[in-house]
Motif scaffolding. Structure first.
Motif, PDB file in Angstrom:
ATOM      1  N   GLU A 198      38.792  36.858  39.971  1.00  0.00           N
ATOM      2  CA  GLU A 198      40.006  36.763  40.782  1.00  0.00           C
ATOM      3  C   GLU A 198      39.697  36.207  42.168  1.00  0.00           C
ATOM      4  O   GLU A 198      40.470  35.399  42.707  1.00  0.00           O
ATOM      5  N   ASP A 226      43.081  33.675  37.091  1.00  0.00           N
ATOM      6  CA  ASP A 226      44.064  34.653  36.655  1.00  0.00           C
ATOM      7  C   ASP A 226      43.510  35.374  35.435  1.00  0.00           C
ATOM      8  O   ASP A 226      43.478  34.818  34.333  1.00  0.00           O
ATOM      9  N   GLY A 259      45.030  40.752  35.431  1.00  0.00           N
ATOM     10  CA  GLY A 259      44.896  42.091  36.006  1.00  0.00           C
ATOM     11  C   GLY A 259      43.505  42.648  35.768  1.00  0.00           C
ATOM     12  O   GLY A 259      42.980  42.573  34.656  1.00  0.00           O
ATOM     13  N   ASP A 307      41.729  45.237  34.829  1.00  0.00           N
ATOM     14  CA  ASP A 307      41.888  46.532  34.174  1.00  0.00           C
ATOM     15  C   ASP A 307      40.689  46.943  33.342  1.00  0.00           C
ATOM     16  O   ASP A 307      40.712  47.984  32.671  1.00  0.00           O
TER      17      ASP A 307
END
Length: 400
Positions: free
Chosen positions: A363, A368, A371, A373
């Motif tokens: 990031e 992209d 997220g 996670d």
């Protein structure tokens, strides 16, 4: 000797005393009375149902993933020590063999029901059976939790509290409608209901009374369960007449960074670039002009696929690529019980925390990853591949 009656009386008084309240009981009661009950009344749940179902309820603190209670407090941190499983671990032949044998038996038993379901909703019976298998072992899995208590506990002290507060209200609506009694409304520890593992809001929107008894019973009725699964997929856009996808050989000239539902093109365009179906089989003629999407759940270290729009409808049931692939593959194996042609090669695994660190680094470089996670979805895979290509390395779209 005179002390014996006194000691006995003291012991009996301890046995008769009520159990001490848990540390969260008072706050939980205030939450039910101040948040859940008003929301349920606003949703049209009768006051008598609310009072009856919430009476005496205490939180189930044995549930995993709980944090400190109270309002919109921060959820518990993700357990980044949990090891990430390699995708190949989900596709052992041993587990498919048992599911295939049972599924074939059930397909014969429910043939007429499945035919009527496909006529109404456009979803093939084999897809419906495969989801039934994955969610509850064709209804054989133990689903032990009190659904309302589980949902209310998660709304009070779990993650996504606002989300679960709405699901708690939806559960009260189900009880108010009389489709199931409270003692029979069982869920998983995550609050998912019955054999198709619907959240309460999904039950209200998609559950079907297909056996005609006046109740939408996804706990005990196979016809209701099967039709409800099909209704769910239909609502999310299942395209009648298309399959979920096809195992394919992807040449090195086609970068794995092109994976994903936002990078599709007609299947004819993929074949023009050298992508071919395994075993030299042609793609079905009706599929060739339709959109296809590159799917490589282990990057260059496992089987590749050209997925259809219906693969992403399966993901509406569970966002995991591996879940949707499991369902599609099991559905295929009801006909021909053989595994993938391409092997799952040994790959590096990382703890979830280590994966998250890598995602944060990507990031920071402008990628992209969908997220940070700790889970390796398609956006993380293709970001890894793009970083590898930028470094002058062959893209594997997996961890180095």
């Amino acid at each position: 000797m005179r002390r014996v009656p006194l000691l006995l009386a003291a012991a009996l008084s301890l046995l008769a005393a009520p159990a001490s309240a848990g540390p969260y009981d008072a706050g939980f009661r205030a939450f039910l009375d101040g948040t859940i009950a008003p929301a349920a009344r606003e949703a049209g749940v009768p006051a008598a149902v609310i009072a009856r179902e919430l009476a005496g309820m205490t939180p189930d603190t044995s549930l995993p993933g709980l944090g400190k209670p109270g309002g919109k407090g921060a959820p518990p941190p993700v357990n980044y020590q949990a090891e990430f499983r390699a995708p190949g671990g989900y596709f052992r032949d041993s587990q498919f063999n048992g599911l295939v044998a049972k599924g074939r038996t059930l397909a014969r038993r429910h043939a007429s029901t499945l035919q009527r379901i496909e006529q109404r909703y456009g979803v093939p019976g084999r897809i419906v059976l495969a989801i039934w298998a994955r969610e509850s072992g064709y209804g054989a899995a133990r689903i032990p939790k009190d659904a309302l208590r589980t949902l209310a506990t998660r709304a009070y002290m779990g993650q996504r509290r606002d989300f679960f507060a709405k699901e708690t209200v939806a559960a009260l609506q189900i009880l108010a409608d009389g489709h199931i009694r409270r003692q029979d409304m069982k869920s998983s520890w995550g609050g998912a209901l019955g054999q198709p593992q619907f959240l309460p809001s999904s039950f209200l929107r998609h559950a079907v009374d297909f056996d005609g008894d006046g109740k939408r019973d996804i706990w005990n009725s196979a016809p209701d369960t099967l039709a409800s699964i099909a209704a769910y997929l239909n609502w999310y856009g299942w395209v009648k007449g298309r399959d979920w996808g096809y195992e394919a050989v992807v040449p090195a000239s086609v970068s794995c960074t092109r994976e994903g539902p936002d990078r599709g093109q007609p299947i004819s365009a993929w074949t023009a670039e050298g992508v071919r179906r395994v075993k030299e089989r042609p793609f079905p003629a009706h599929e060739v002009p339709q959109p296809g999407f590159l799917l490589m759940p282990a990057g260059r270290f496992g089987p590749a696929f050209i997925a259809t729009d219906n693969f992403y409808v399966l993901k509406s049931y569970n966002e995991s690529d591996v879940y949707a692939l499991f369902v599609g593959h099991l559905a295929d194996r009801y006909g021909n019980n053989t595994g993938f042609v391409q092997d799952w090669r040994p790959i590096k695994t990382r703890s979830r925390g280590a994966v998250r660190k890598i995602q944060l680094q990507l990031e920071a470089r402008g990628h992209d990853v969908g997220g940070a996670d700790g889970l390796i979805g398609f956006k993380t895979r293709r970001s890894l591949g793009a970083a590898q290509e930028k470094a002058g390395k062959p893209a594997t779209c997996w961890l180095e």
